[in-house]
Write a protein that holds these residues in place. Structure first.
Motif, PDB file in Angstrom:
ATOM      1  N   GLY A   1      -3.362  -0.429  -6.109  1.00  0.00           N
ATOM      2  CA  GLY A   1      -4.781  -0.662  -6.367  1.00  0.00           C
ATOM      3  C   GLY A   1      -5.162  -2.119  -6.501  1.00  0.00           C
ATOM      4  N   LEU A   2      -4.188  -3.025  -6.458  1.00  0.00           N
ATOM      5  CA  LEU A   2      -4.454  -4.451  -6.635  1.00  0.00           C
ATOM      6  C   LEU A   2      -4.306  -5.243  -5.340  1.00  0.00           C
ATOM      7  N   MET A   3      -4.070  -4.541  -4.225  1.00  0.00           N
ATOM      8  CA  MET A   3      -3.896  -5.210  -2.946  1.00  0.00           C
ATOM      9  C   MET A   3      -5.247  -5.553  -2.294  1.00  0.00           C
ATOM     10  N   ASP A   4      -5.260  -6.600  -1.483  1.00  0.00           N
ATOM     11  CA  ASP A   4      -6.435  -6.930  -0.689  1.00  0.00           C
ATOM     12  C   ASP A   4      -6.511  -6.062   0.565  1.00  0.00           C
ATOM     13  N   GLU A   5      -5.349  -5.609   1.006  1.00  0.00           N
ATOM     14  CA  GLU A   5      -5.281  -4.814   2.230  1.00  0.00           C
ATOM     15  C   GLU A   5      -4.050  -3.911   2.153  1.00  0.00           C
ATOM     16  N   LEU A   6      -4.158  -2.709   2.710  1.00  0.00           N
ATOM     17  CA  LEU A   6      -3.029  -1.787   2.740  1.00  0.00           C
ATOM     18  C   LEU A   6      -2.638  -1.489   4.185  1.00  0.00           C
ATOM     19  N   ALA A   7      -1.355  -1.589   4.485  1.00  0.00           N
ATOM     20  CA  ALA A   7      -0.847  -1.167   5.786  1.00  0.00           C
ATOM     21  C   ALA A   7      -0.976   0.361   5.886  1.00  0.00           C
ATOM     22  N   PRO A   8      -0.949   0.910   7.106  1.00  0.00           N
ATOM     23  CA  PRO A   8      -1.232   2.347   7.277  1.00  0.00           C
ATOM     24  C   PRO A   8      -0.413   3.288   6.394  1.00  0.00           C
ATOM     25  N   ALA A   9       0.917   3.116   6.341  1.00  0.00           N
ATOM     26  CA  ALA A   9       1.737   4.034   5.538  1.00  0.00           C
ATOM     27  C   ALA A   9       1.394   3.927   4.059  1.00  0.00           C
ATOM     28  N   ALA A  10       1.180   2.714   3.576  1.00  0.00           N
ATOM     29  CA  ALA A  10       0.823   2.525   2.164  1.00  0.00           C
ATOM     30  C   ALA A  10      -0.527   3.165   1.863  1.00  0.00           C
ATOM     31  N   ARG A  11      -1.449   3.093   2.809  1.00  0.00           N
ATOM     32  CA  ARG A  11      -2.764   3.708   2.604  1.00  0.00           C
ATOM     33  C   ARG A  11      -2.659   5.229   2.584  1.00  0.00           C
ATOM     34  N   ARG A  12      -1.873   5.788   3.506  1.00  0.00           N
ATOM     35  CA  ARG A  12      -1.735   7.251   3.538  1.00  0.00           C
ATOM     36  C   ARG A  12      -1.088   7.787   2.268  1.00  0.00           C
TER      37      ARG A  12
END
Length: 283
Positions: free
Chosen positions: A72-83
């Motif tokens: 929850g503290l990232m500026d951006e999430l790569a696809p696997a992390a987002r899923r």
């Protein structure tokens, strides 16, 4: 030129093999870098991430219990992390923090080491944390049925959605019956049971029967857990979590450096360290 710094953060963290493993990879590739092991309380996680933004660290690995907090503290999430809503690797990109999930890469490597046939029957995953989520991502297209068993039914029901229509969450009381099914092909322990201070604990009930055709993957590494000991006595094909550790670590190394490390060098470094000291962990 200054030495690049990387770290793994978590709590507890002293047992981690990541500094030994990543240090060996940096030396083998000729990269001037150091990799630290940093015990971090939840209230201090944002401060460490600020250190990444400011360039103190070039990147991080994240282990229990901070994987979902960091997400929850990232500026951006790569696809696997987002899923999966889980981050275990942080990459600094011009001051922006990009969260990745390389546990998926690690679990793929661990599963491949078992050499199971394609389109297999039932897979049982114990746990509902970050490692269990990564397991579901890989198991979903490879097994006809997946059952997620956890001590937290509500959380398990939410995580089971990641497994799609083939996956359902079941209570622990159903585990003995699941293991007795003739199509039970794989049991994955993605819980801390078997890891110190729970090293004596086995996630499978004493009255449960492990069938020889059920492969067992215990994601705890560094010791012969009670589950692995039972699996070997039952004649099961089995493996610990070392391949997952190495696989996720190598994927993180590539993200940080754009260099492909030698997996055997990383694996050998872990094995040498394990011979020196008894330790265990979940990735």
């Amino acid at each position: 030129m200054s030495t690049d710094r990387y770290a793994v953060i978590g709590n507890p963290i002293a047992h981690s093999l990541s500094p030994v493993m990543q240090g060996a990879a940096f030396r083998a590739t000729g990269i001037d870098a150091r990799y630290d092991c940093v015990r971090v309380e939840a209230d201090d996680v944002e401060g460490v991430l600020d250190d990444v933004r400011s360039g103190v660290y070039r990147g991080l690995n994240v282990t229990i219990p901070h994987k979902q907090l960091v997400t929850g503290l990232m500026d951006e999430l790569a696809p696997a992390a987002r899923r999966l809503s889980v981050v275990n690797t942080v990459v600094s990109s011009w001051g922006r923090l990009v969260g990745h999930n390389t546990d998926v890469d690690g679990f793929m490597a661990a599963l491949a080491s078992l050499e199971l046939p394609a389109n297999t029957g039932l897979a049982i995953v114990l746990g509902s944390g970050g490692a269990a989520r990564a397991a579901l991502e890989i198991l979903r297209p490879r097994f006809r049925h997946i059952c997620l068993v956890s001590r937290d039914p509500a959380r398990a029901a939410a995580v089971a959605l990641l497994g799609g229509a083939r996956c359902r969450a079941l209570p622990r009381r159903d585990l003995t019956a699941l293991l007795a099914r003739p199509d039970c092909s794989l049991l994955v322990n993605a819980t801390p049971l078997g890891m110190e201070p729970l090293g004596h604990a086995c996630p499978v009930p004493q009255d449960a029967y492990l069938q020889p055709q059920t492969a067992v993957l215990d994601l705890v590494y560094g010791r012969e857990t009670p589950l692995l000991a039972r699996a070997r006595r039952a004649g099961c094909v089995c493996s610990d979590g070392l391949e997952m550790l190495v696989g996720q670590g190598a994927a993180a190394f590539r993200l940080w450096t754009s260099v492909k490390p030698d997996l055997q060098i990383m694996r050998d470094a872990c094995v040498r360290e394990l011979r020196k000291v008894e330790t265990c962990s979940v990735s």
